[in-house]
Design an enzyme around this catalytic site. Structure first.
Site, PDB file in Angstrom:
ATOM      1  N   LYS A  14     -33.051  36.360  24.051  1.00 18.22           N
ATOM      2  CA  LYS A  14     -34.062  36.934  23.462  1.00 18.22           C
ATOM      3  C   LYS A  14     -34.562  36.406  22.134  1.00 18.22           C
ATOM      4  O   LYS A  14     -33.017  36.150  22.138  1.00 18.22           O
ATOM      5  CB  LYS A  14     -33.974  38.580  22.858  1.00 18.22           C
ATOM      6  CG  LYS A  14     -32.746  38.807  21.207  1.00 18.22           C
ATOM      7  CD  LYS A  14     -33.271  38.709  20.175  1.00 18.22           C
ATOM      8  CE  LYS A  14     -31.691  38.943  19.440  1.00 18.22           C
ATOM      9  NZ  LYS A  14     -31.783  38.044  17.909  1.00 18.22           N
ATOM     10  N   PRO A  24     -24.994  31.044  24.250  1.00 17.06           N
ATOM     11  CA  PRO A  24     -23.797  30.530  23.349  1.00 17.06           C
ATOM     12  C   PRO A  24     -24.186  31.132  22.627  1.00 17.06           C
ATOM     13  O   PRO A  24     -24.943  32.687  21.597  1.00 17.06           O
ATOM     14  CB  PRO A  24     -25.395  29.305  22.471  1.00 17.06           C
ATOM     15  CG  PRO A  24     -25.879  28.958  23.677  1.00 17.06           C
ATOM     16  CD  PRO A  24     -26.258  30.008  24.626  1.00 17.06           C
ATOM     17  N   GLY A  40     -23.393  33.658  18.076  1.00 18.82           N
ATOM     18  CA  GLY A  40     -23.517  33.120  16.969  1.00 18.82           C
ATOM     19  C   GLY A  40     -24.774  32.154  17.399  1.00 18.82           C
ATOM     20  O   GLY A  40     -25.132  31.228  16.157  1.00 18.82           O
ATOM     21  N   GLY A  69     -28.823  37.020  21.216  1.00 18.64           N
ATOM     22  CA  GLY A  69     -28.313  38.619  21.061  1.00 18.64           C
ATOM     23  C   GLY A  69     -27.720  38.369  22.565  1.00 18.64           C
ATOM     24  O   GLY A  69     -27.382  39.040  23.672  1.00 18.64           O
ATOM     25  N   SER A  94     -25.079  41.239  22.694  1.00 16.73           N
ATOM     26  CA  SER A  94     -25.666  42.292  22.851  1.00 16.73           C
ATOM     27  C   SER A  94     -26.048  42.551  24.234  1.00 16.73           C
ATOM     28  O   SER A  94     -26.301  43.842  24.622  1.00 16.73           O
ATOM     29  CB  SER A  94     -27.288  42.577  21.818  1.00 16.73           C
ATOM     30  OG  SER A  94     -26.369  42.746  20.567  1.00 16.73           O
ATOM     31  N   ASP A  98     -29.310  45.486  17.786  1.00 17.48           N
ATOM     32  CA  ASP A  98     -30.451  44.994  18.396  1.00 17.48           C
ATOM     33  C   ASP A  98     -30.201  45.052  20.248  1.00 17.48           C
ATOM     34  O   ASP A  98     -30.559  44.807  20.747  1.00 17.48           O
ATOM     35  CB  ASP A  98     -30.249  43.752  18.013  1.00 17.48           C
ATOM     36  CG  ASP A  98     -29.563  42.533  18.810  1.00 17.48           C
ATOM     37  OD1 ASP A  98     -28.257  43.089  19.628  1.00 17.48           O
ATOM     38  OD2 ASP A  98     -29.606  41.481  18.878  1.00 17.48           O
TER      39      ASP A  98
HETATM   40  C1  LIG Z   1     -30.294  40.601  12.592  1.00 16.72           C
HETATM   41  C2  LIG Z   1     -30.730  40.339  14.285  1.00 16.72           C
HETATM   42  C3  LIG Z   1     -32.005  39.509  13.990  1.00 16.72           C
HETATM   43  O1  LIG Z   1     -32.098  39.711  15.571  1.00 16.72           O
HETATM   44  O2  LIG Z   1     -30.280  39.146  14.083  1.00 16.72           O
HETATM   45  P1  LIG Z   1     -29.719  38.446  14.959  1.00 16.72           P
HETATM   46  O3  LIG Z   1     -27.929  38.969  15.336  1.00 16.72           O
HETATM   47  O4  LIG Z   1     -30.680  38.912  16.447  1.00 16.72           O
HETATM   48  O5  LIG Z   1     -29.126  36.695  14.962  1.00 16.72           O
HETATM   49  C4  LIG Z   1     -30.569  41.358  14.500  1.00 16.72           C
HETATM   50  O6  LIG Z   1     -30.919  42.229  14.500  1.00 16.72           O
HETATM   51  C5  LIG Z   1     -28.871  42.095  14.697  1.00 16.72           C
HETATM   52  O7  LIG Z   1     -28.086  43.065  15.834  1.00 16.72           O
HETATM   53  P2  LIG Z   1     -26.359  43.065  15.478  1.00 16.72           P
HETATM   54  O8  LIG Z   1     -25.975  41.140  15.880  1.00 16.72           O
HETATM   55  O9  LIG Z   1     -26.305  43.802  17.124  1.00 16.72           O
HETATM   56  O10 LIG Z   1     -26.303  43.146  14.648  1.00 16.72           O
HETATM   57  P3  LIG Z   1     -24.517  43.794  13.816  1.00 16.72           P
HETATM   58  O11 LIG Z   1     -23.866  43.787  15.148  1.00 16.72           O
HETATM   59  O12 LIG Z   1     -25.444  45.987  14.634  1.00 16.72           O
HETATM   60  O13 LIG Z   1     -23.854  43.595  12.607  1.00 16.72           O
HETATM   61  C6  LIG Z   1     -24.003  42.665  12.509  1.00 16.72           C
HETATM   62  C7  LIG Z   1     -23.923  42.718  10.923  1.00 16.72           C
HETATM   63  O14 LIG Z   1     -25.039  42.023   9.668  1.00 16.72           O
HETATM   64  C8  LIG Z   1     -25.524  43.446   8.739  1.00 16.72           C
HETATM   65  N1  LIG Z   1     -26.500  43.552   9.235  1.00 16.72           N
HETATM   66  C9  LIG Z   1     -26.809  43.708  10.059  1.00 16.72           C
HETATM   67  C10 LIG Z   1     -28.064  44.773  11.102  1.00 16.72           C
HETATM   68  C11 LIG Z   1     -29.600  44.744   9.672  1.00 16.72           C
HETATM   69  N2  LIG Z   1     -29.764  45.928  10.044  1.00 16.72           N
HETATM   70  N3  LIG Z   1     -28.568  45.151   9.010  1.00 16.72           N
HETATM   71  C12 LIG Z   1     -27.766  44.493   8.771  1.00 16.72           C
HETATM   72  O15 LIG Z   1     -27.360  43.921   7.785  1.00 16.72           O
HETATM   73  C13 LIG Z   1     -24.313  44.140   8.611  1.00 16.72           C
HETATM   74  O16 LIG Z   1     -23.521  43.494   7.675  1.00 16.72           O
HETATM   75  C14 LIG Z   1     -23.885  44.704  10.311  1.00 16.72           C
HETATM   76  O17 LIG Z   1     -22.465  44.629  10.714  1.00 16.72           O
HETATM   77  N1  LIG Z   2     -19.417  39.186  25.484  1.00 15.01           N
HETATM   78  C1  LIG Z   2     -19.938  39.200  24.822  1.00 15.01           C
HETATM   79  N2  LIG Z   2     -20.522  37.359  23.805  1.00 15.01           N
HETATM   80  C2  LIG Z   2     -21.138  37.092  23.087  1.00 15.01           C
HETATM   81  N3  LIG Z   2     -20.445  37.209  21.734  1.00 15.01           N
HETATM   82  C3  LIG Z   2     -19.817  38.479  22.398  1.00 15.01           C
HETATM   83  C4  LIG Z   2     -19.318  39.131  23.052  1.00 15.01           C
HETATM   84  N4  LIG Z   2     -18.349  40.087  22.821  1.00 15.01           N
HETATM   85  C5  LIG Z   2     -18.315  40.066  21.677  1.00 15.01           C
HETATM   86  N5  LIG Z   2     -18.593  39.107  20.931  1.00 15.01           N
HETATM   87  C6  LIG Z   2     -18.609  38.881  19.852  1.00 15.01           C
HETATM   88  O1  LIG Z   2     -20.185  38.915  19.370  1.00 15.01           O
HETATM   89  C7  LIG Z   2     -20.465  37.819  18.174  1.00 15.01           C
HETATM   90  C8  LIG Z   2     -22.170  37.410  18.121  1.00 15.01           C
HETATM   91  O2  LIG Z   2     -22.304  37.619  19.493  1.00 15.01           O
HETATM   92  P1  LIG Z   2     -24.011  36.960  19.818  1.00 15.01           P
HETATM   93  O3  LIG Z   2     -24.134  38.344  20.265  1.00 15.01           O
HETATM   94  O4  LIG Z   2     -23.404  35.972  20.833  1.00 15.01           O
HETATM   95  O5  LIG Z   2     -24.836  36.003  18.817  1.00 15.01           O
HETATM   96  P2  LIG Z   2     -26.036  36.591  18.182  1.00 15.01           P
HETATM   97  O6  LIG Z   2     -25.716  38.142  16.747  1.00 15.01           O
HETATM   98  O7  LIG Z   2     -26.003  35.250  17.382  1.00 15.01           O
HETATM   99  O8  LIG Z   2     -26.598  36.976  19.223  1.00 15.01           O
HETATM  100  C9  LIG Z   2     -19.783  36.633  18.607  1.00 15.01           C
HETATM  101  O9  LIG Z   2     -18.845  36.312  16.931  1.00 15.01           O
HETATM  102  C10 LIG Z   2     -18.482  37.064  19.289  1.00 15.01           C
HETATM  103  O10 LIG Z   2     -17.141  36.739  19.100  1.00 15.01           O
END
Ligand SMILES: C[C@@](CO)(OP(=O)(O)O)[C@H](O)COP(=O)(O)OP(=O)(O)OC[C@H]1O[C@@H](n2ccc(N)nc2=O)[C@H](O)[C@@H]1O
Ligand SMILES: Nc1ncnc2c1ncn2[C@@H]1O[C@H](COP(=O)(O)OP(=O)(O)O)[C@@H](O)[C@H]1O
EC number: 2.7.1.148
Length: 274
Positions: free
Chosen positions: A8, A94, A96, A100, A103, A136
């Site tokens: 996404k 990729p 990081g 997503g 997720s 997400d």
């Molecule tokens: C902020 C977004 C926007 O799209 O970033 P990306 O992951 O896509 O880059 C997402 O909602 C991220 O979702 P996701 O990557 O599932 O987040 P999680 O694993 O639940 O959270 C990782 C860490 O980010 C912080 N976190 C996450 C979501 C949120 N609304 N507030 C936070 O402060 C928390 O410290 C949490 O421990």
């Molecule tokens: N199936 C998976 N694919 C990618 N990353 C994963 C997976 N399962 C666990 N992870 C962990 O989730 C973290 C974030 O990955 P990802 O969700 O792909 O990135 P982002 O949050 O930037 O969208 C990575 O550091 C990885 O170690």
């Protein structure tokens, strides 16, 4: 049984408040893009173990037990006592990257298990399980353009199609931790809600739609900002970092001829949106 979890992008992202639980309230629009992993499950006949994870493609950091596809399986296994499975994950999205990918894998695993083992879970129930695996994650159950608020888990549908636009996605070799990206943010309420901005024509987004993470991530990693500027130089109608980075996407008009894109060693993906 096989499925193809997709990435996404975030169209705009406003971080509005820090909550007492440490998480942040935000507003964003999630939009699916056709950059895909492949995820297959088969029943494992060696019953000594619950699961075996076979991974290929891009590397994922961490132990197999922490892979989100495994967490998704164990979550449903606790409720439904599922048979042991082999899991084949071909990683193309990729990590990081703010795409997503993890997720998506988790949500698609829930949908795959639901189908393969006839669990009869509704989308709403699947969304509940997905929300336990990541903020997400639930978006990928319905996988349709979505306005998200709360911590990124309260959804409403958005009437938006980018069909025909060309997408260029660039991911430099930089891993941005979502948690760390949040820690540098000073939350604020935007002047205009993203819910309104997203209804405007795409060529008006550039001056109105922001990703608040850019302010915290660009000074730390100027390369990411350079990619965004380059996408605009090449004629993008809108360009932004996705999520907490480090990927950057550009949307180009359907008829635009995109010339000589060169982002060196960075991962690059280009497609026409359908
Ligand atoms: C902020 C977004 C926007 O799209 O970033 P990306 O992951 O896509 O880059 C997402 O909602 C991220 O979702 P996701 O990557 O599932 O987040 P999680 O694993 O639940 O959270 C990782 C860490 O980010 C912080 N976190 C996450 C979501 C949120 N609304 N507030 C936070 O402060 C928390 O410290 C949490 O421990
Ligand atoms: N199936 C998976 N694919 C990618 N990353 C994963 C997976 N399962 C666990 N992870 C962990 O989730 C973290 C974030 O990955 P990802 O969700 O792909 O990135 P982002 O949050 O930037 O969208 C990575 O550091 C990885 O170690």
């Amino acid at each position: 049984m096989i499925t193809f979890p997709n990435a996404k992008i975030n169209l705009g992202l406003n971080i509005t408040e820090k909550r007492p639980d440490g998480y942040h309230n935000l507003e964003t629009v999630f939009y699916s893009v056709p950059l895909e992993d492949a995820l297959e499950i088969t029943i494992l006949n060696d019953s000594k173990q619950k699961f075996a994870l076979h991974q290929s493609g891009l590397e994922i950091s961490g132990e197999p037990e922490n892979n989100l596809v495994v967490k998704a399986y164990l979550l449903l296994d606790r409720e439904f006592q599922l048979p042991p499975i082999d899991i084949y994950l071909y990683k193309h999205i990729p990590s990081g990257a703010g795409l997503g990918g993890g997720s998506a894998d988790a949500a698609f695993m829930l949908k795959l298990l639901n189908e393969k083992f006839h669990l009869h879970l509704t989308d709403e129930k699947l969304e509940e399980y997905a929300a336990m695996l990541g903020a997400d994650c639930a978006f990928f159950i319905k996988n349709k353009p979505t306005f998200a608020e709360g911590i990124g888990n309260v959804f409403s549908p958005v009437d938006l199609s980018l069909k025909g636009y060309q997408l260029v996605l660039v991911k430099p070799d930089i891993f941005v931790s979502t948690r760390e990206a949040f820690s540098f943010i000073r939350p604020r309420h935007p002047e205009h809600s993203l819910k309104e901005i997203i209804k405007r024509p795409v060529n008006e987004w550039k001056d109105n739609m922001l990703n608040d993470f850019e302010e915290s991530v660009f000074p730390q990693y100027p390369v990411i900002e350079d990619i965004k500027k380059e996408l605009y130089r090449k004629g993008a109608v809108y360009a932004a970092m996705s999520g907490s980075g480090s990927s950057v996407f550009g949307l180009f008009n359907p008829e635009e001829e995109i010339a000589d894109l060169d982002f060196g060693q960075a991962f690059c993906f280009q497609t026409k949106l359908k």
